[in-house]
Design a protein around this motif. Structure first.
Motif, PDB file in Angstrom:
ATOM      1  N   VAL B  27      -3.934   4.423   9.330  1.00 19.77           N
ATOM      2  CA  VAL B  27      -3.316   4.109   8.046  1.00 19.77           C
ATOM      3  C   VAL B  27      -1.822   3.847   8.208  1.00 19.77           C
ATOM      4  CG1 VAL B  27      -2.765   5.079   5.791  1.00 19.77           C
ATOM      5  CG2 VAL B  27      -5.051   5.339   6.727  1.00 19.77           C
ATOM      6  N   ASP B  46       2.374  -2.349  -1.529  1.00 18.73           N
ATOM      7  CA  ASP B  46       1.190  -2.660  -2.312  1.00 18.73           C
ATOM      8  C   ASP B  46       0.279  -1.427  -2.418  1.00 18.73           C
ATOM      9  OD1 ASP B  46      -0.369  -4.267  -3.778  1.00 18.73           O
ATOM     10  OD2 ASP B  46      -0.574  -5.830  -2.245  1.00 18.73           O
ATOM     11  N   ASN B  47      -0.720  -1.503  -3.279  1.00 17.03           N
ATOM     12  CA  ASN B  47      -1.710  -0.424  -3.348  1.00 17.03           C
ATOM     13  C   ASN B  47      -2.356  -0.259  -1.983  1.00 17.03           C
ATOM     14  OD1 ASN B  47      -2.646  -1.488  -6.611  1.00 17.03           O
ATOM     15  ND2 ASN B  47      -1.496   0.332  -6.066  1.00 17.03           N
ATOM     16  N   GLY B  48      -2.394   0.966  -1.519  1.00 19.20           N
ATOM     17  CA  GLY B  48      -3.028   1.224  -0.231  1.00 19.20           C
ATOM     18  C   GLY B  48      -2.142   0.910   0.958  1.00 19.20           C
ATOM     19  N   GLU B 176       5.456   7.832  -7.599  1.00 19.35           N
ATOM     20  CA  GLU B 176       5.118   7.222  -8.881  1.00 19.35           C
ATOM     21  C   GLU B 176       5.243   8.219 -10.036  1.00 19.35           C
ATOM     22  OE1 GLU B 176       1.882   4.504  -8.841  1.00 19.35           O
ATOM     23  OE2 GLU B 176       1.961   4.224  -6.678  1.00 19.35           O
ATOM     24  N   HIS B 208       5.972   1.165  -8.486  1.00 21.41           N
ATOM     25  CA  HIS B 208       5.517  -0.226  -8.496  1.00 21.41           C
ATOM     26  C   HIS B 208       6.331  -1.036  -9.493  1.00 21.41           C
ATOM     27  CE1 HIS B 208       2.128   0.246  -5.858  1.00 21.41           C
ATOM     28  NE2 HIS B 208       1.670   1.255  -6.556  1.00 21.41           N
ATOM     29  N   ASN B 209       7.223  -0.344 -10.202  1.00 22.99           N
ATOM     30  CA  ASN B 209       7.957  -1.023 -11.260  1.00 22.99           C
ATOM     31  C   ASN B 209       9.322  -1.470 -10.733  1.00 22.99           C
ATOM     32  OD1 ASN B 209       9.612  -1.584 -13.497  1.00 22.99           O
ATOM     33  ND2 ASN B 209       8.214  -0.406 -14.811  1.00 22.99           N
ATOM     34  N   MET B 210       9.469  -2.794 -10.562  1.00 26.38           N
ATOM     35  CA  MET B 210      10.678  -3.328  -9.926  1.00 26.38           C
ATOM     36  C   MET B 210      11.918  -3.080 -10.774  1.00 26.38           C
ATOM     37  SD  MET B 210       9.931  -4.140  -7.060  1.00 26.38           S
ATOM     38  CE  MET B 210       8.392  -3.305  -6.819  1.00 26.38           C
ATOM     39  N   ASN B 211      11.737  -3.049 -12.088  1.00 24.55           N
ATOM     40  CA  ASN B 211      12.888  -2.778 -12.946  1.00 24.55           C
ATOM     41  C   ASN B 211      13.445  -1.401 -12.640  1.00 24.55           C
ATOM     42  OD1 ASN B 211      12.491  -5.230 -14.184  1.00 24.55           O
ATOM     43  ND2 ASN B 211      11.176  -4.361 -15.780  1.00 24.55           N
ATOM     44  N   LEU B 225       0.783  -2.822   4.644  1.00 18.99           N
ATOM     45  CA  LEU B 225      -0.406  -2.448   5.431  1.00 18.99           C
ATOM     46  C   LEU B 225      -0.092  -1.379   6.484  1.00 18.99           C
ATOM     47  CD1 LEU B 225      -2.248  -5.846   5.984  1.00 18.99           C
ATOM     48  CD2 LEU B 225      -2.770  -4.050   4.347  1.00 18.99           C
ATOM     49  N   VAL B 243       9.341  -8.384  -4.000  1.00 20.40           N
ATOM     50  CA  VAL B 243       7.934  -8.646  -4.312  1.00 20.40           C
ATOM     51  C   VAL B 243       7.266  -9.357  -3.152  1.00 20.40           C
ATOM     52  CG1 VAL B 243       6.382  -9.899  -5.858  1.00 20.40           C
ATOM     53  CG2 VAL B 243       8.317  -8.643  -6.796  1.00 20.40           C
ATOM     54  N   ILE B 246       6.508  -6.905  -0.454  1.00 20.66           N
ATOM     55  CA  ILE B 246       5.362  -6.059  -0.798  1.00 20.66           C
ATOM     56  C   ILE B 246       4.058  -6.795  -0.570  1.00 20.66           C
ATOM     57  CG2 ILE B 246       4.166  -4.989  -2.742  1.00 20.66           C
ATOM     58  CD1 ILE B 246       6.921  -4.321  -3.909  1.00 20.66           C
ATOM     59  N   THR B 247       4.010  -8.047  -1.042  1.00 22.22           N
ATOM     60  CA  THR B 247       2.710  -8.720  -1.039  1.00 22.22           C
ATOM     61  C   THR B 247       2.396  -9.393   0.294  1.00 22.22           C
ATOM     62  OG1 THR B 247       3.808 -10.578  -2.116  1.00 22.22           O
ATOM     63  CG2 THR B 247       2.517  -9.107  -3.514  1.00 22.22           C
ATOM     64  N   ASN B 265      -4.712  -3.723  10.653  1.00 21.65           N
ATOM     65  CA  ASN B 265      -5.651  -2.629  10.474  1.00 21.65           C
ATOM     66  C   ASN B 265      -7.008  -3.014  10.992  1.00 21.65           C
ATOM     67  OD1 ASN B 265      -4.178  -0.599   9.388  1.00 21.65           O
ATOM     68  ND2 ASN B 265      -4.231  -1.499   7.342  1.00 21.65           N
TER      69      ASN B 265
ATOM     70  N   ARG E 139      -6.893  -5.934  -1.634  1.00 27.36           N
ATOM     71  CA  ARG E 139      -6.856  -6.502  -0.302  1.00 27.36           C
ATOM     72  C   ARG E 139      -6.843  -5.466   0.794  1.00 27.36           C
ATOM     73  NH1 ARG E 139      -1.877  -9.839   0.014  1.00 27.36           N
ATOM     74  NH2 ARG E 139      -1.208  -8.073  -1.213  1.00 27.36           N
ATOM     75  N   THR E 140      -6.684  -4.193   0.446  1.00 24.05           N
ATOM     76  CA  THR E 140      -6.445  -3.220   1.514  1.00 24.05           C
ATOM     77  C   THR E 140      -7.562  -2.198   1.680  1.00 24.05           C
ATOM     78  OG1 THR E 140      -5.178  -1.999  -0.090  1.00 24.05           O
ATOM     79  CG2 THR E 140      -3.962  -3.351   1.457  1.00 24.05           C
ATOM     80  N   SER E 152      -6.452   5.215  -2.086  1.00 23.39           N
ATOM     81  CA  SER E 152      -5.123   5.449  -2.638  1.00 23.39           C
ATOM     82  C   SER E 152      -5.211   5.421  -4.159  1.00 23.39           C
ATOM     83  CB  SER E 152      -4.153   4.380  -2.155  1.00 23.39           C
ATOM     84  OG  SER E 152      -4.284   3.210  -2.929  1.00 23.39           O
ATOM     85  N   GLN E 155      -5.987   2.048  -5.526  1.00 20.98           N
ATOM     86  CA  GLN E 155      -7.341   1.608  -5.195  1.00 20.98           C
ATOM     87  C   GLN E 155      -8.371   2.264  -6.108  1.00 20.98           C
ATOM     88  OE1 GLN E 155      -7.141   2.762  -1.088  1.00 20.98           O
ATOM     89  NE2 GLN E 155      -6.603   0.719  -0.361  1.00 20.98           N
TER      90      GLN E 155
END
Ligand SMILES: Nc1ncnc2c1ncn2[C@@H]1O[C@H](COP(=O)(O)OP(=O)(O)OP(=O)(O)O)[C@@H](O)[C@H]1O
Ligand SMILES: Nc1ncnc2c1ncn2[C@@H]1O[C@H](COP(=O)(O)OP(=O)(O)OP(=O)(O)O)[C@@H](O)[C@H]1O
Ligand SMILES: [Mg+2]
Ligand SMILES: [Mg+2]
Lengths: 345, 277, 418, 418, 277
Positions: B27, B46-48, B176, B208-211, B225, B243, B246-247, B265, E139-140, E152, E155
């Motif tokens: 991970v 990103d998530n995960g 978070e 996750h909130n860029m602001n 990843l 962003v 992240i993506t 991974n 995606r993860t 996560s 997820q």
């Protein structure tokens, strides 16, 4: 089966006698307590018109004391107990005596308990009969140097120790002089027949030469016979028993079991109930002619002592004649013919 | 709100080359992160991506497979949450980890109860808990003795945050923290985050909130990843660059080298049709 | 390590499975603490070696065959308990329920002269009814299962006494029932069954691969499949080979060979319940309720009905256990299903790897755990200790077997999945 | 309804507590399913009425006094089990551990002629050591508590047999030990203790109010406090009044009055452990680990040490239970602590309202649940049923007592707190 | 993204006068809400306002104390989640409620497994799950057979959303669905929400993020301390008006009448010094 104590004891029964409390020990060490004793005692008390509360402690010492507490607070005049062990027995007897209640040791002597009376079969004698029975059966089979396995009763049951004392007094000399070879010797926790089966199966697996089984009662005997039957050895390896149960007698008739010990429980129950009835009516009992010496306190306890009988195929009919087991129960289906052969009509 | 401190030379907490696998799944790959006192470091991804896993490695919930953690210049081994707490690292976890069978006050002081002699000092704890919650704009709690099992999502989150900031710690990590919070409460928490940093603590904020990230953070670290994509000053990057980091793990000259999927991974399923590869 | 990828249905890109990859993954899982029943199997091997060294008869075919008949009751009860435990519930009454069902059968057979094909179904039905009653009290009235089944434990103990007229033993003579847990399958049929079952497994594996391949889904590599089938074949055929040896105490009097009848019965139930748990909606729902009852309820699963059903299955399997016990003892007494049977059964499930907190467990756990218990009991029987020593050693050995498991799983703590 | 508000420390505005408000809240909680031990108490009352109607001796002072000595062993073991259950663990060995500790004491007293003030501490120490050993195996090696304590259950059963030389009974003669669970406190002292305890409680309540008021915190209204103190006073004084009656069957031979010695012992442990669980850091941590082990770990609580400690407490209390059992029986035998003692003890805790899943329970549950068990046992003893019937009725009554609880709590389902 | 539908005359789901207490605490007071087909109704409110409780009342997890629920013009009684599912009401809960011991596919099809005869049709389920997750920018994930316990936060949330939208339902309620999601995933979910409404479903979106609310919703319903403060068209209100409704229950002529504290929640503690009263 139910006890006759159906209204709470106000102290006086129908014939002006006091109430009697009876505590039986369990149902596992032997089937007699739940069937024979209960019935005979109930009948005897009913006949004499004496109110009796008969309960079974189910092998639980705490329950045993709780029942005793209950009887004492219900105001019984006579307390008759079959102790689970001498410690609790003594505690109960002491408490009863303090409450001014007459006490009877039934079947088992409470060491240092100082009960007023004692009624019993001689348990060591039972063991001796079992040992002798096995010796006779082995002699009949003409085995030389047979290996003998012993399947003892529950390690937590003092009577099992007494039985073992009895049969070992017969068998040990045979081991020492080399007539018999000493095989595996194990206790069966809780007299549990299922465990007995496994235990005996393992005895047989580890020693294939076993030629005789000293089983402490009919239930254990039947478990051993089951294993022998699976190995087609039933009938060739004599097995002993005790209690003269239907199962045991049937095994004897079928030739799978060598003997059982019949304790004429009715006689014992009658003797005990006579004592209790007399005490409840505040009379001095006359039947307790013998005495037993308490090995711990050294006191002599007035006693009624009865003798157990060894039962083989030849005298199965005596048990029927005594009405201890009925013919209908015993001679069911395939046993009808065997019964006839054994002279039971 | 943000003030300009002279950036201190040494980071308070430094993580280097951390790897972490769960059974066959790796991970975290060679992850690094530096937390400076007096600064808010935003950890994004990103998530995960592995943010929460990294936090749990630092706080002693997971043991790291390899890599080093340096605290205050000394290399440290953090095996249990006790070790982390002893160093002065306080964490608000994403999966809040409250005891549902205890009430708000009991949860807030869990593991650090106030006592008078042998006896719990409930009045003091109740008072301190009330003060802290009030400072976080909590207005709808029925009683401080309510079981946390019966709290709303946002109320639970507030309790978890309040629990972490009650103590004099040196590093506060918030995973978070504002996810379930209302408008007013979010503002309060962000203000609190800034205030903690201004008091000289090292703060890590996962969001996750860029602001929010741009509002309070001094630095941004991005995970992609399970790898560190970049760690930069917030003032040096733009919203869209972050962003992108992240993506896709890269943005211009920032970020990871072009990817070879088989290197990343081992067993990632690319679920977006036509994604990786 | 470079991995090849492949594309499966829906355009999803996944790692291409290879034999090496599978083994590597398995090793990773083991290192990560996901051990399945490996530790229990290890424990079994270690125990067998210990007993085998201490008493050579332990490894005799006779003793090996005994193991199955001795362990049958516990294994059947444990199989049913798996379902109950999967829901995080407990059934303390399973032991005596098996006794009651066995007594019902024995009474019908012996006292009423009913045929076995009536007596056995009635006993099984008794089990189901008992389970339904327990389940309703737990799911609908809402009494904790510990209390309901504790009450049932006492109640059935009494019922057994009442059924047996206050404590007498009832013998059975029905050949069919006695044969169930005493006799063996003829040697020829033993081999036919053994080979048939291996062939059946191979067929299922290959047809599964074919079906998945036809739908364009990822399939297991042939090497892995071959390993699985080979493993099973070795196990089944070796067992059959041992059990078809002559093992009579006195072969002149009586020949004793072939697989004990109870073995295919256990295997059949194992396969059936594994199928139910793994491949049917019902099984899925059992796991879901055990894992998170609230989530299951929100997903529209009839939680109460699932809860009732597992108790019915539990008592049904207990009934089978009872029948096996009666068959083996060829009699029933007030202690049938009593003593340590219940604790041994729950212990078998737990040692096999089933969690007491629900959601985790398989039917095979009952068989493996039951085997551990049976081996301990059997081995202790050969050692010739006094009762006291026997209890102590049984406890110690149980502890050792469980430690193998626990220590093996400890790595899991490092992986954070404790 | 208009509610008055008041301001408490930190400027927090809260509803001002009033007697009416308290009662209203309590009723709301009860309607909402938060019943505490109310249902168990209700069950106790219902059971007593049933037995009292069936057998008038049930309500005699003698029988009432018997209840305490009969229930003592189960209550002590259950008190210790509460701690174990609070962590979601189980201790199957508690029954036989009590037997072993009792045997240790009896052997020292009788076989070695040691004085009671040596024998009792050694027995208690044995309990603690047993608990520590169990705890270490569970917390450090990581074997599930069910398996460890099942192994210990078997092991201690054997140990007891070995200690007692293969099945003999050992009687004790030590007057002090025998008096513990057999004798009574003189009438005068009974009253002094009773009144003293009520006064102590009142003092604690008022000093608590004073302390809170001094810090400007919300305090309970005087009416509520008065109700509490009054309730306790009625209960304690009424009990004392009954127990100081002459209750000997034959007062001429032997006078029997006063509170049984075991009653203040139970009360002392109840108060002590309630204090530990409710007012100390340790107790707080026990609840936390039971409620959410991971959260507790993250809060820096030494989870393993807590886990080990609860088993030590469990076995320590079991040792006390064992001493009481030996005292009552004035002997020890291989079945002391066997039979149904364990299941009754766990049952007592659960009936009293402790959860098997951890995090929920109080020490008073053990006493109330133990009282339910003792009443059932005692009442059944008076009824004169056959053994089979007795088991069945005991089961049924247990079920009824638990149903009262379950049905009362069912409203909780409507409130979504199931 | 938002299109203008002619507003349908009758709401698909209508809630009227709902009261709900937990023991002595009343959480909902006479709450009403209307959900129209083809529209996204945003449900907003402070932490602890009672949004999640209201949702659980509608979906049969809690039974309401009084009040009525009308579906498609008929009054209905929803006692269990099954009842709600039977009507076509699908919910994403804030406390996600996944079975940790099951994998992603198993969770997504829980309660509605695809079967072939008696046997579970795993391939079909796996395929459908993969497709749905892919459409949500996941995606993860390492494998579709990963246990959800090891996912996560984001997820897990995606799995819960995917689970709810797999079915042909008529009303979809999402309780803070984007709280834990990354940037891309959040965008996907908002798009999905809009798409569902455009397909004629009634959608309820609970969110604390005003940007999201204004981006996708047609109507806004505001709860304040367990009471309906207002239900208005999104186009009729401003950002700050909504925030005012959330934090004080009133905004100009919108919202609740001036408050009498003793009337509101019996036992609310006002933790903000100088708050209510
Ligand atoms: N115990 C575990 N076993 C296996 N895989 C895990 C485990 N815990 C996490 N993972 C995987 O590790 C990856 C990183 O997870 P992590 O929780 O750190 O992500 P995250 O960056 O916090 O994401 P989010 O923003 O969604 O919270 C995920 O793909 C997750 O599935
Ligand atoms: N089971 C319960 N018992 C008692 N009170 C409860 C219970 N569940 C919720 N509450 C209370 O009800 C109120 C409303 O909770 P709810 O979860 O509906 O809030 P919410 O609007 O969803 O808040 P959030 O935005 O934080 O999720 C809160 O004050 C909460 O503490
Ligand atoms: Mg995370
Ligand atoms: Mg909510």
């Amino acid at each position: 089966g139910d006890s006759s104590g159906d209204d709470s004891g106000s102290g006086s029964g129908t014939s002006g006698a006091g109430k009697v409390g009876v505590i039986l020990p369990d149902t596992k060490s032997s089937a007699r307590w739940a069937t024979a004793d209960l019935t005979y005692l109930k009948e005897a008390f009913a006949a004499a018109g004496v109110e009796a509360d008969i309960q079974n402690a189910q092998g639980d010492k705490t329950a045993f004391q709780t029942i005793a507490d209950g009887m004492i607070s219900a105001g019984v005049k006579v307390l008759m107990i079959v102790n689970l062990d001498s410690g609790t027995g003594k505690a109960v007897l002491d408490k009863a005596r303090k409450a001014g209640i007459a006490t009877i040791d039934y079947d088992r002597l409470t060491l240092s308990g100082n009960a007023d009376y004692y009624v019993s079969f001689d348990n060591v004698k039972v063991g001796e009969l079992q040992g002798q029975g096995l010796v006779d059966c082995l002699a009949e089979k003409k085995y030389t140097k047979p290996v003998v396995a012993e399947l003892n009763g529950s390690p937590t049951d003092n009577n099992a120790t007494l039985f073992a004392q009895g049969y070992d007094s017969v068998l040990d000399p045979k081991y020492t002089d080399g007539t018999y070879l000493k095989g595996p010797n194990q206790d069966v926790p809780d007299w549990d027949n299922t465990q007995a089966g496994t235990i005996f199966e393992q005895m047989l697996t580890s020693n294939k030469e076993i030629k005789g089984v000293l089983a402490a009662n009919d239930g254990l005997g039947n478990a051993a016979i089951g294993v022998l039957r699976k190995n087609k050895l039933n009938g060739q390896v004599p097995v002993t028993g005790q209690d003269a149960t239907v199962q045991g007698l049937q095994n004897i008739l079928a030739g799978d079991q060598c003997m059982t010990v019949y304790k004429a429980i009715k006689k014992e129950a009658d003797a005990a109930s006579q004592l209790a009835i007399a005490l409840a009516k505040e009379q001095k009992p006359t039947t307790a002619t013998g005495t037993t010496k308490d090995p711990e306190s050294g006191k002599d306890i007035p006693s009624v002592l009865l003798t157990p009988v060894s039962i083989t195929k030849a005298n199965v009919k005596d048990v029927i004649a005594d009405n201890y087991v009925t013919k209908e129960e015993l001679c069911k289906a395939e046993f009808a013919k065997l019964c006839a052969d054994a002279g039971i009509s | 709100m943000k003030e300009n401190h002279p950036v201190p030379a040494t980071p308070l907490l430094e993580i280097n080359g951390v790897d972490k696998s769960f059974g066959p799944v790796q991970v975290l790959h060679d992850v690094g992160l530096s937390v400076y006192p007096g600064e808010v470091t935003a950890l994004v991804g990103d998530n995960g991506a592995g943010k929460s896993t990294l936090v749990k490695c630092v706080s002693g919930i997971y043991t790291i497979d390899s890599g080093s953690v340096t605290f205050d210049g000394n290399q440290v081994a953090i095996h249990t949450p006790r070790d982390a707490a002893a160093l002065g690292i306080e964490v608000v976890y994403q999966d809040l980890a409250l005891c549902d069978n205890l009430d708000i006050v009991q949860n807030m002081f869990l593991g650090r109860e106030k006592v008078r002699g042998l006896v719990l000092d409930e009045p003091t704890m109740e008072q301190m808990a009330g003060d802290t919650l009030a400072s976080l704009s909590v207005r709808t709690v029925k009683s401080l003795r309510q079981l946390v099992a019966s709290l709303s999502g946002g109320q639970r989150q507030t309790v978890a945050i309040a629990k972490a900031v009650l103590w004099n710690s040196r590093v506060v990590i918030l995973d978070e923290p504002t996810a379930a919070l209302g408008v007013a409460q979010t503002a309060q928490v962000l203000e609190l985050v800034r205030r903690l940093a201004d008091n000289g603590l090292g703060v890590v904020l996962i969001s996750h909130n860029m602001n929010d990230v741009f509002a309070v953070s001094d630095r941004v670290a991005a995970l992609y990843l399970g790898r560190t994509a970049a760690q930069v000053k917030t003032s040096d990057v733009t919203h869209s660059q972050i962003v992108e980091l992240i993506t896709s793990g890269r943005s211009g000259n920032l970020g990871l080298p072009p990817e070879k999927p088989s290197d990343l991974n081992g067993g990632v399923i690319d679920l977006t049709p036509g994604g990786v590869q | 390590m470079t991995t090849q990828t492949t594309t499966t249905a829906g355009g999803v890109t996944v790692v291409k499975p290879t034999l090496a990859g599978h083994l590597h993954d398995y090793w990773g899982r083991v290192r990560g603490g996901d051990l399945g029943s490996l530790p229990a199997v290890l424990g079994l091997v270690v125990l067998s070696l210990i007993f085998g060294v201490a008493r050579e008869t332990f490894f005799s075919p006779l003793n090996f065959a005994n193991l199955f008949t001795q362990g049958a009751q516990v294994i059947f009860i444990a199989m049913g308990l798996i379902f109950v435990l999967l829901l995080g519930e407990i059934d303390l009454s399973a032991g005596f329920a098996s006794g009651v069902c066995g007594a019902v059968m024995a009474i019908l057979l012996t006292n009423h002269g009913v045929a076995w094909y009536v007596a056995i179904p009635v006993a099984l039905l008794t089990g189901v009814v008992i389970g339904l009653a327990l389940g309703v009290l737990i799911a609908k009235v809402g009494i904790p299962s510990f209390v309901v089944t504790l009450a049932a434990f006492l109640g059935f103990q009494g019922l057994l006494l009442v059924l047996l007229g206050g404590g007498i033993n009832i013998s059975i003579r029905d050949e069919f029932v006695i044969s169930l847990n005493n006799n063996n399958i003829p040697v020829l049929w033993s081999w036919i069954l053994a080979i048939g079952s291996v062939a059946g497994y191979a067929f299922l594996q290959f047809s599964r691969i074919r079906a998945r391949a036809a739908r364009g889904l990822v399939t297991d590599p042939l090497g892995v499949v071959a390993l699985r089938i080979g493993g099973l074949a070795v196990l089944v055929l070796a067992t059959t080979a041992v059990l078809t040896q002559e093992r009579a105490v006195n072969p002149a009097i009586n020949s004793l060979k072939g697989v004990p009848i109870v073995v295919p019965i256990i295997a059949a139930f194992l396969i059936f319940w594994t199928f139910v748990l793994g491949r049917t909606t019902y099984g899925r729902h059992v796991y879901a309720v055990g894992g998170n009852q609230e989530a299951a309820r929100r997903a529209g699963i009839p939680v109460d009905r699932i809860r009732i059903s597992v108790f019915a299955i539990g008592s049904f399997m207990a009934a089978i256990g009872g029948i096996m016990a009666v068959s083996r003892a060829s009699s029933v007494d007030p202690n049938t299903g009593g003593s340590n049977i219940l604790l041994y059964s729950v212990g078998a499930a737990v040692i096999g790897g089933t969690s007491l907190f629900g959601g985790k467990g398989k039917v095979i756990n009952a068989v493996i755990g039951g085997a551990v218990i049976a081996v301990i009991d059997n081995g202790m029987g050969l050692m010739g200790f006094s009762s006291g020593q026997k209890f102590i050693f049984t406890g110690l050995i149980l502890l050792v077997a469980a430690s193998v498991d626990a220590l093996a799983r400890r790595r899991a703590a490092g992986a954070g999945t404790r």
